[in-house]
Design a protein around this motif. Sequence first.
Motif, PDB file in Angstrom:
ATOM      1  N   LEU A  41       6.234  -2.420 -14.581  1.00 59.77           N
ATOM      2  CA  LEU A  41       5.074  -2.192 -13.880  1.00 59.77           C
ATOM      3  C   LEU A  41       3.481  -2.452 -14.566  1.00 59.77           C
ATOM      4  CD1 LEU A  41       6.034   1.254 -12.624  1.00 59.77           C
ATOM      5  CD2 LEU A  41       6.546  -0.966 -11.356  1.00 59.77           C
ATOM      6  N   ASP A  42       2.437  -2.741 -13.769  1.00 59.60           N
ATOM      7  CA  ASP A  42       1.116  -2.899 -14.336  1.00 59.60           C
ATOM      8  C   ASP A  42       1.118  -1.652 -15.185  1.00 59.60           C
ATOM      9  OD1 ASP A  42       1.115  -5.441 -12.931  1.00 59.60           O
ATOM     10  OD2 ASP A  42       0.166  -4.376 -11.127  1.00 59.60           O
ATOM     11  N   GLU A  43       0.032  -1.638 -15.924  1.00 62.10           N
ATOM     12  CA  GLU A  43      -0.445  -0.685 -16.840  1.00 62.10           C
ATOM     13  C   GLU A  43      -1.006   0.503 -16.307  1.00 62.10           C
ATOM     14  OE1 GLU A  43      -3.915   0.124 -20.312  1.00 62.10           O
ATOM     15  OE2 GLU A  43      -2.926  -1.959 -20.096  1.00 62.10           O
ATOM     16  N   ALA A  70       0.989  -0.043  -5.442  1.00 62.11           N
ATOM     17  CA  ALA A  70       2.392  -0.979  -5.920  1.00 62.11           C
ATOM     18  C   ALA A  70       3.236  -1.668  -4.423  1.00 62.11           C
ATOM     19  CB  ALA A  70       3.270  -0.167  -6.785  1.00 62.11           C
ATOM     20  N   THR A  71       3.655  -2.728  -4.613  1.00 60.72           N
ATOM     21  CA  THR A  71       4.600  -3.060  -3.441  1.00 60.72           C
ATOM     22  C   THR A  71       6.013  -2.719  -3.571  1.00 60.72           C
ATOM     23  OG1 THR A  71       5.328  -5.176  -4.390  1.00 60.72           O
ATOM     24  CG2 THR A  71       3.343  -5.399  -2.818  1.00 60.72           C
ATOM     25  N   ILE A  72       7.035  -2.352  -2.453  1.00 60.22           N
ATOM     26  CA  ILE A  72       8.319  -2.011  -2.815  1.00 60.22           C
ATOM     27  C   ILE A  72       8.945  -2.803  -1.648  1.00 60.22           C
ATOM     28  CG2 ILE A  72       8.198  -0.134  -1.174  1.00 60.22           C
ATOM     29  CD1 ILE A  72      10.417   1.315  -3.277  1.00 60.22           C
ATOM     30  N   LYS A  73       9.688  -3.943  -2.463  1.00 62.66           N
ATOM     31  CA  LYS A  73      10.608  -4.803  -1.327  1.00 62.66           C
ATOM     32  C   LYS A  73      11.798  -4.044  -0.822  1.00 62.66           C
ATOM     33  CE  LYS A  73      11.322  -9.262  -2.697  1.00 62.66           C
ATOM     34  NZ  LYS A  73      11.799 -10.232  -3.282  1.00 62.66           N
ATOM     35  N   LYS A  88      -0.465   5.524  -6.011  1.00 60.27           N
ATOM     36  CA  LYS A  88      -0.899   6.204  -5.130  1.00 60.27           C
ATOM     37  C   LYS A  88      -0.590   5.638  -3.816  1.00 60.27           C
ATOM     38  CE  LYS A  88      -4.301   8.702  -7.807  1.00 60.27           C
ATOM     39  NZ  LYS A  88      -5.555   9.007  -7.888  1.00 60.27           N
ATOM     40  N   GLU A  89      -0.541   4.352  -3.800  1.00 66.85           N
ATOM     41  CA  GLU A  89      -0.214   3.457  -2.463  1.00 66.85           C
ATOM     42  C   GLU A  89       0.828   2.759  -2.548  1.00 66.85           C
ATOM     43  OE1 GLU A  89      -3.161   0.150   0.299  1.00 66.85           O
ATOM     44  OE2 GLU A  89      -2.990  -0.096  -1.958  1.00 66.85           O
ATOM     45  N   LEU A  90       1.744   2.769  -1.660  1.00 69.99           N
ATOM     46  CA  LEU A  90       3.042   2.458  -1.574  1.00 69.99           C
ATOM     47  C   LEU A  90       3.040   1.373  -0.413  1.00 69.99           C
ATOM     48  CD1 LEU A  90       5.685   2.738  -3.175  1.00 69.99           C
ATOM     49  CD2 LEU A  90       6.477   3.977  -1.320  1.00 69.99           C
ATOM     50  N   ILE A  91       3.288  -0.035  -0.741  1.00 67.08           N
ATOM     51  CA  ILE A  91       3.146  -0.879   0.499  1.00 67.08           C
ATOM     52  C   ILE A  91       4.574  -1.420   0.397  1.00 67.08           C
ATOM     53  CG2 ILE A  91       2.290  -3.100   0.813  1.00 67.08           C
ATOM     54  CD1 ILE A  91       0.051  -2.665  -0.821  1.00 67.08           C
TER      55      ILE A  91
END
Length: 436
Positions: free
Chosen positions: A135-137, A142-145, A187-190
């Motif tokens: 993951l980013d720092e 973040a995306t979730i495939k 906080k934001e799930l894409i």
Amino acid sequence: MKVYIETLGCPKNFNDSQMAAGILEKNNHMMVESPEAADAIIVNTCGFINDAKTESIDRIFEMAQFKAEGKKLIVSGCLSQRYADELFEEMPEVDAFIGVNEYEQLPQLLDDLKERQIIRNGCDLDILESSVRKLDENPYTATIKIAEGCNNICAYCIIPKIRGKYRSKREEDIIREAEMLAKAGCKELILIAQDVTYYGKDLYGEYRLAQLLRKLCRIEGIVWIRLMYCYEDRITDELIETIASEEKICNYLDIPIQHASNHVLKAMNRRSTAASIDQTVKKLKKSIPDIHIRTTLIVGFPGETEEDYEELIDFVERERFARLGVFAYSQEENTAAGEMENQIDEEIKEQRLDGIMRRQLDISLELNREKIGSTLEVLVEEEDATGSYIGRTRYDAPEIDNSVIFTSDRKHRPGDIVMVLIDDAFDYDLVGREVS
């Protein structure tokens, strides 16, 4: 080895790069932030349309300049999956080409890379285990495939031949990945896939996106959930009701409709019709009054007449999409459309693209001005040189949609969510100030 990954293309590619980075670190390799610091460079490419292919090739040659320093150069992703044999002959600078499903082989490849090679297996392999993802720092978004591949056979699209048939990720694996992201500060799930609305059909025998969303909404720490790449004909009443009733789900839907002329839609092998698109949009706006719909269109498809184009212009003016992008049709080999007669001249394609984007510019400005005086929830993304902040509303996806530029008396970091009073509006940006 120290490894640098250069990623091009869509969010699905960035997701793959995070998986590759996690696999490499798990096997004692180290990720670095620049090609100069690396022992090996991986270029994760896009090969969807001509512009993307050109960008990928240009970037490979840029990275090839570091070969003189003894660095290894590996090309992965869609371009490599599609053209590895040709590229192997044309680009002797590249040490290895790997396909879209070979990231688990990277550690051994780096350890044993003594001669040039191609590693490219079938495109229908299992989805990578998400627990290895790096993951980013500060992964506040973040995306979730949720699936890989595609079962749609759109006449213009090569993706099913690159990515394979549709494979849903198991619901419990998605929930586990989302919980991991939440614990890391997301906080934001894409949610992303080639078609998120098809989710579950292959695994469970029924569409399960609405059910999945309700479970994701129960995860503590996740504040926004965003849906990308929804096919219009699979936007069910259950899905609309779920979006309307769940506060965490952003009232934002990405629906790539591609065209509004029945003649062109049929030639594209799309299941939607002008009437079905119109009906779905009306249903969404009625059930979710503040819904912001993003769509993408293709102009210049083979055989598109001036009348077809005028239908599309009229449709854009009638529907007044909050977010809209347009592509000029790209003639791709090994697709049905690539073999069609009546290919459109490039100059005409560009004229049609410009005509729609000019009209959309007016629509976007009008819709933005309607927000003046309202107070919106804004996710902070960065602080600019003047001390103002730049962020996004629930109605905007990262990288592709509008921004909010605002002032604040408080200090913020990326990922903070604040309330902003909108004072002014432009074509694609809003301006305001934080209010308590």
